[in-house]
Design a protein around this motif. Structure first.
Motif, PDB file in Angstrom:
ATOM      1  N   SER A   8      52.202  24.944  39.635  1.00 46.73           N
ATOM      2  CA  SER A   8      51.283  25.478  40.646  1.00 46.73           C
ATOM      3  C   SER A   8      50.154  26.301  40.033  1.00 46.73           C
ATOM      4  O   SER A   8      49.241  26.720  40.740  1.00 46.73           O
ATOM      5  N   LEU A   9      50.215  26.553  38.719  1.00 49.25           N
ATOM      6  CA  LEU A   9      49.164  27.318  38.059  1.00 49.25           C
ATOM      7  C   LEU A   9      47.951  26.432  37.797  1.00 49.25           C
ATOM      8  O   LEU A   9      48.081  25.272  37.422  1.00 49.25           O
ATOM      9  N   SER A  10      46.789  26.982  38.000  1.00 46.65           N
ATOM     10  CA  SER A  10      45.547  26.253  37.802  1.00 46.65           C
ATOM     11  C   SER A  10      44.953  26.614  36.440  1.00 46.65           C
ATOM     12  O   SER A  10      44.696  27.788  36.166  1.00 46.65           O
ATOM     13  N   LEU A  11      44.747  25.620  35.609  1.00 49.39           N
ATOM     14  CA  LEU A  11      44.130  25.877  34.308  1.00 49.39           C
ATOM     15  C   LEU A  11      42.712  26.403  34.478  1.00 49.39           C
ATOM     16  O   LEU A  11      42.268  27.257  33.704  1.00 49.39           O
ATOM     17  N   LYS A  12      42.030  25.922  35.488  1.00 48.16           N
ATOM     18  CA  LYS A  12      40.677  26.412  35.771  1.00 48.16           C
ATOM     19  C   LYS A  12      40.730  27.894  36.146  1.00 48.16           C
ATOM     20  O   LYS A  12      39.923  28.691  35.672  1.00 48.16           O
ATOM     21  N   GLY A  13      41.693  28.272  36.969  1.00 47.15           N
ATOM     22  CA  GLY A  13      41.859  29.673  37.361  1.00 47.15           C
ATOM     23  C   GLY A  13      42.218  30.553  36.173  1.00 47.15           C
ATOM     24  O   GLY A  13      41.692  31.663  36.035  1.00 47.15           O
ATOM     25  N   ILE A  14      43.091  30.071  35.313  1.00 47.96           N
ATOM     26  CA  ILE A  14      43.457  30.820  34.108  1.00 47.96           C
ATOM     27  C   ILE A  14      42.230  30.990  33.218  1.00 47.96           C
ATOM     28  O   ILE A  14      41.979  32.068  32.681  1.00 47.96           O
ATOM     29  N   GLY A  15      41.457  29.929  33.078  1.00 38.59           N
ATOM     30  CA  GLY A  15      40.239  29.997  32.271  1.00 38.59           C
ATOM     31  C   GLY A  15      39.244  31.001  32.828  1.00 38.59           C
ATOM     32  O   GLY A  15      38.679  31.810  32.078  1.00 38.59           O
ATOM     33  N   PHE A  16      39.020  30.966  34.147  1.00 42.76           N
ATOM     34  CA  PHE A  16      38.104  31.925  34.767  1.00 42.76           C
ATOM     35  C   PHE A  16      38.623  33.352  34.612  1.00 42.76           C
ATOM     36  O   PHE A  16      37.848  34.282  34.388  1.00 42.76           O
ATOM     37  N   GLY A  17      39.937  33.532  34.727  1.00 40.37           N
ATOM     38  CA  GLY A  17      40.522  34.860  34.553  1.00 40.37           C
ATOM     39  C   GLY A  17      40.321  35.389  33.146  1.00 40.37           C
ATOM     40  O   GLY A  17      39.968  36.557  32.952  1.00 40.37           O
ATOM     41  N   LEU A  18      40.536  34.532  32.151  1.00 41.26           N
ATOM     42  CA  LEU A  18      40.324  34.950  30.762  1.00 41.26           C
ATOM     43  C   LEU A  18      38.851  35.240  30.493  1.00 41.26           C
ATOM     44  O   LEU A  18      38.516  36.212  29.815  1.00 41.26           O
ATOM     45  N   PHE A  19      37.955  34.418  31.047  1.00 37.75           N
ATOM     46  CA  PHE A  19      36.524  34.660  30.881  1.00 37.75           C
ATOM     47  C   PHE A  19      36.118  35.970  31.542  1.00 37.75           C
ATOM     48  O   PHE A  19      35.320  36.736  30.990  1.00 37.75           O
ATOM     49  N   ALA A  20      36.688  36.262  32.721  1.00 41.29           N
ATOM     50  CA  ALA A  20      36.392  37.524  33.400  1.00 41.29           C
ATOM     51  C   ALA A  20      36.871  38.710  32.566  1.00 41.29           C
ATOM     52  O   ALA A  20      36.175  39.719  32.450  1.00 41.29           O
ATOM     53  N   ALA A  21      38.056  38.593  31.975  1.00 42.85           N
ATOM     54  CA  ALA A  21      38.586  39.677  31.147  1.00 42.85           C
ATOM     55  C   ALA A  21      37.715  39.906  29.919  1.00 42.85           C
ATOM     56  O   ALA A  21      37.408  41.055  29.566  1.00 42.85           O
ATOM     57  N   ILE A  22      37.288  38.831  29.280  1.00 45.41           N
ATOM     58  CA  ILE A  22      36.428  38.962  28.103  1.00 45.41           C
ATOM     59  C   ILE A  22      35.081  39.569  28.495  1.00 45.41           C
ATOM     60  O   ILE A  22      34.555  40.439  27.800  1.00 45.41           O
ATOM     61  N   SER A  23      34.535  39.113  29.620  1.00 46.90           N
ATOM     62  CA  SER A  23      33.246  39.648  30.081  1.00 46.90           C
ATOM     63  C   SER A  23      33.348  41.133  30.403  1.00 46.90           C
ATOM     64  O   SER A  23      32.452  41.917  30.062  1.00 46.90           O
ATOM     65  N   TYR A  24      34.423  41.526  31.057  1.00 45.46           N
ATOM     66  CA  TYR A  24      34.604  42.927  31.430  1.00 45.46           C
ATOM     67  C   TYR A  24      34.780  43.801  30.187  1.00 45.46           C
ATOM     68  O   TYR A  24      34.201  44.879  30.090  1.00 45.46           O
ATOM     69  N   ALA A  25      35.563  43.313  29.230  1.00 43.57           N
ATOM     70  CA  ALA A  25      35.746  44.063  27.977  1.00 43.57           C
ATOM     71  C   ALA A  25      34.413  44.203  27.246  1.00 43.57           C
ATOM     72  O   ALA A  25      34.088  45.274  26.719  1.00 43.57           O
ATOM     73  N   GLY A  26      33.644  43.132  27.241  1.00 48.73           N
ATOM     74  CA  GLY A  26      32.325  43.193  26.620  1.00 48.73           C
ATOM     75  C   GLY A  26      31.406  44.177  27.323  1.00 48.73           C
ATOM     76  O   GLY A  26      30.672  44.938  26.682  1.00 48.73           O
ATOM     77  N   PHE A  27      31.459  44.187  28.652  1.00 45.79           N
ATOM     78  CA  PHE A  27      30.654  45.135  29.428  1.00 45.79           C
ATOM     79  C   PHE A  27      31.018  46.574  29.074  1.00 45.79           C
ATOM     80  O   PHE A  27      30.139  47.410  28.848  1.00 45.79           O
ATOM     81  N   LEU A  28      32.297  46.867  28.991  1.00 41.50           N
ATOM     82  CA  LEU A  28      32.731  48.223  28.655  1.00 41.50           C
ATOM     83  C   LEU A  28      32.281  48.620  27.251  1.00 41.50           C
ATOM     84  O   LEU A  28      31.772  49.726  27.044  1.00 41.50           O
ATOM     85  N   MET A  29      32.453  47.715  26.306  1.00 37.94           N
ATOM     86  CA  MET A  29      32.076  48.037  24.930  1.00 37.94           C
ATOM     87  C   MET A  29      30.562  48.214  24.809  1.00 37.94           C
ATOM     88  O   MET A  29      30.094  49.159  24.171  1.00 37.94           O
ATOM     89  N   LEU A  30      29.806  47.318  25.412  1.00 37.50           N
ATOM     90  CA  LEU A  30      28.348  47.398  25.295  1.00 37.50           C
ATOM     91  C   LEU A  30      27.771  48.584  26.057  1.00 37.50           C
ATOM     92  O   LEU A  30      26.759  49.150  25.651  1.00 37.50           O
ATOM     93  N   SER A  31      28.413  48.971  27.169  1.00 34.31           N
ATOM     94  CA  SER A  31      27.921  50.112  27.944  1.00 34.31           C
ATOM     95  C   SER A  31      27.933  51.394  27.130  1.00 34.31           C
ATOM     96  O   SER A  31      27.083  52.261  27.329  1.00 34.31           O
ATOM     97  N   GLY A  32      28.887  51.514  26.246  1.00 35.39           N
ATOM     98  CA  GLY A  32      28.984  52.731  25.458  1.00 35.39           C
ATOM     99  C   GLY A  32      28.182  52.708  24.166  1.00 35.39           C
ATOM    100  O   GLY A  32      27.983  53.743  23.548  1.00 35.39           O
ATOM    101  N   LYS A  33      27.702  51.530  23.758  1.00 39.15           N
ATOM    102  CA  LYS A  33      27.074  51.427  22.446  1.00 39.15           C
ATOM    103  C   LYS A  33      25.598  51.032  22.476  1.00 39.15           C
ATOM    104  O   LYS A  33      24.869  51.340  21.556  1.00 39.15           O
ATOM    105  N   ILE A  34      25.153  50.355  23.510  1.00 36.03           N
ATOM    106  CA  ILE A  34      23.781  49.840  23.536  1.00 36.03           C
ATOM    107  C   ILE A  34      22.955  50.571  24.584  1.00 36.03           C
ATOM    108  O   ILE A  34      23.409  50.814  25.698  1.00 36.03           O
ATOM    109  N   GLY A  35      21.761  50.899  24.231  1.00 32.64           N
ATOM    110  CA  GLY A  35      20.811  51.476  25.182  1.00 32.64           C
ATOM    111  C   GLY A  35      21.073  52.917  25.553  1.00 32.64           C
ATOM    112  O   GLY A  35      20.591  53.385  26.587  1.00 32.64           O
TER     113      GLY A  35
END
Length: 155
Positions: A8-35
């Motif tokens: 019942s698990l969706s590979l597309k959903g898992i992929g979007f979840g992992l992409f969201a996690a990577i994007s959020y982690a990147g947002f947090l890291m960049l917010s503190g270091k850039i600009g």
């Protein structure tokens, strides 16, 4: 995953979840270091503008000319825009450079238990004990790696 079957698990959903996690982690890291040399309002405006351009590339803004704004979309869109798009980046732009990436990631994890509680209270979803254990595991995964860094007073 214990409460659902593998089929019942969706590979597309898992992929979007992992992409969201990577994007959020990147947002947090960049917010503190850039600009950090920019004022918080300007930094926030630049982040929102960049996000808007990316979103409009992925999802063209047909609502601007198809009449959708004449209904309740404008009212709810403005409310969601202010509280979901304008205020959080503004506060991140001001706060993350002050408290550091490690503490900001821990504080941002507070969103998870709130979302689970709201799913139960507002949406009347069934929130099992196992899901609360999952919340605790995720929060622990956010806090434990940062404990040593935070004890040293790092940012």
């Amino acid at each position: 995953m214990v409460e659902a079957s593998i089929s019942s698990l969706s590979l597309k959903g898992i992929g979007f979840g992992l992409f969201a996690a990577i994007s959020y982690a990147g947002f947090l890291m960049l917010s503190g270091k850039i600009g950090n040399e920019y004022p918080a309002l300007q930094k926030s405006a630049l982040m929102i503008t960049g996000a808007c351009i990316l979103i409009f590339i992925l999802f063209p803004p047909v609502f601007l000319y198809n009449g959708a704004l004449s209904g309740s979309l404008l009212k709810w869109g403005l409310i969601i825009a202010v509280f979901g798009t304008v205020i959080p980046p503004l506060f991140y732009a001001e706060g993350v450079p002050r408290i550091g990436t490690a503490l900001s990631s821990i504080l941002s994890a507070a969103e998870l238990p709130v979302a689970v509680m709201m799913a139960g209270f507002v949406l009347q979803e069934q929130v099992s004990f196992l899901r609360w254990i999952g919340v605790c595991v995720i929060l622990s995964a956010m806090v434990i790696p940062n404990l040593k860094y935070l004890r040293k007073g790092g940012r």
